[in-house]
Design a protein around this motif. Structure first.
Motif, mmCIF file in Angstrom:
data_model
loop_
_atom_site.group_PDB
_atom_site.id
_atom_site.type_symbol
_atom_site.label_atom_id
_atom_site.label_comp_id
_atom_site.label_asym_id
_atom_site.label_seq_id
_atom_site.Cartn_x
_atom_site.Cartn_y
_atom_site.Cartn_z
ATOM 1 N N SER A 162 -0.379 4.081 -1.987
ATOM 2 C CA SER A 162 -0.868 3.342 -1.324
ATOM 3 C C SER A 162 -0.175 3.018 0.278
ATOM 4 C CB SER A 162 -0.389 2.187 -1.955
ATOM 5 O OG SER A 162 -1.357 2.310 -3.188
ATOM 6 N N PRO A 168 -7.592 0.259 4.005
ATOM 7 C CA PRO A 168 -6.818 -0.890 3.780
ATOM 8 C C PRO A 168 -7.353 -1.177 2.540
ATOM 9 C CG PRO A 168 -8.650 -1.318 5.311
ATOM 10 C CD PRO A 168 -7.981 -0.141 5.337
ATOM 11 N N LEU A 193 -5.600 -0.490 -1.134
ATOM 12 C CA LEU A 193 -5.645 -1.118 -2.364
ATOM 13 C C LEU A 193 -6.266 -0.852 -3.481
ATOM 14 C CD1 LEU A 193 -5.061 -4.260 -2.838
ATOM 15 C CD2 LEU A 193 -6.999 -4.531 -2.138
ATOM 16 N N SER A 194 -7.267 0.252 -3.803
ATOM 17 C CA SER A 194 -7.386 1.144 -4.324
ATOM 18 C C SER A 194 -6.289 1.122 -5.396
ATOM 19 C CB SER A 194 -8.249 1.259 -5.096
ATOM 20 O OG SER A 194 -8.694 2.882 -4.199
ATOM 21 N N PHE A 232 -3.018 0.932 -5.088
ATOM 22 C CA PHE A 232 -2.030 -0.244 -5.619
ATOM 23 C C PHE A 232 -2.610 -1.122 -6.774
ATOM 24 C CE2 PHE A 232 -0.030 -4.573 -5.983
ATOM 25 C CZ PHE A 232 1.212 -4.307 -5.445
#
Length: 248
Positions: free
Chosen positions: A83, A165, A169-170, A172
């Protein structure tokens, strides 16, 4: 009574998010790199490094995880680190910085698949219920299909930069889910020399692994460049997303 969000479901969620991230990023990264005016040779080099480095460092990740019994920790660390690297990826268009970040991304991404598969198989071996690994892994295909279709349908034509992004995000989210799945049990000392000697003795296993390598190479070519080809022939984003979703 089993909890609603069982350990099986946590693995299903992990696989869905993992392959959703793959569907967001890898089929479209060539288009993104082209959009920031990298040359074909530069794009090819960046895309080639990820599987090559992954092939080289995966055994090292496995060795460290087995020797120090850090399977879940390594999984969480890898997801979080990916990430962070992708956030850096989004902040530059300099080829040499992108090259460095690509190498780092490849090293950090390499263990995610093997570690979660190992943890899932060990969990299933401990479970009295006859849940098959395929019923967990199936959600990865669903995640890939939904994500790759969504990017093609909604972002590829006007906002391809969104893949960065969303991919960050995935990963994270993957780290958060990884914290909830059971760690591997300690089974004593790992005999890596015996594993290598098995490869020398079992010619069929060696051929099988080489076959998987060749399949991976050919699939990598399609997955990395299909969106570029479809864009070049004038396909709409919806068509690109549909083609990639079907490939899941």
């Amino acid at each position: 009574m089993r909890p609603t969000f069982s350990i099986d479901n946590r693995f299903r969620l992990f696989f869905a998010l993992q392959f959703a991230g793959i569907g967001i990023f890898f089929p479209y990264i060539a288009l993104y790199l082209s959009s920031i005016d990298l040359s074909g040779g530069q794009i090819g080099l960046l895309l080639a490094l990820v599987p090559l480095i992954g092939f080289l460092v995966q055994p090292l990740w496995g060795l460290v995880s087995d020797v120090y019994h850090l399977h879940r920790f390594a999984l969480v660390f890898a997801c979080l680190s990916v990430s962070v690297v992708i956030v850096g990826f989004a902040m530059t268009q300099n080829f040499w910085i992108l090259l460095s970040l690509t190498i780092l991304h490849a090293v950090l991404k390499a263990p995610i698949g093997i570690l979660v598969t190992s943890l899932a198989l060990e969990h299933l071996a401990r479970e009295p219920a006859q849940t098959g690994f395929g019923s967990l892994r199936l959600w990865g295909s669903i995640g890939f299909a939904v994500a790759s279709f969504g990017i093609g349908a909604f972002f590829v034509e006007d906002a391809i930069w969104w893949i960065l992004p969303l991919y960050a995000l995935s990963n994270f989210a993957l780290a958060a889910v990884a914290l909830t799945i059971p760690d591997a049990e300690i089974h004593g000392q790992v005999n890596w020399k015996e594993g290598f000697s098995l490869l020398r003795r079992d010619r069929m296993l060696t051929r099988f692994l080489l076959g998987l390598l060749l399949i991976g190479v050919t699939l990598g070519i399609v997955n990395n460049y299909l969106s570029v080809y479809l864009t070049d022939i004038g396909a709409a984003g919806l068509i690109i997303g549909t083609a990639l979703a079907i490939s899941a």
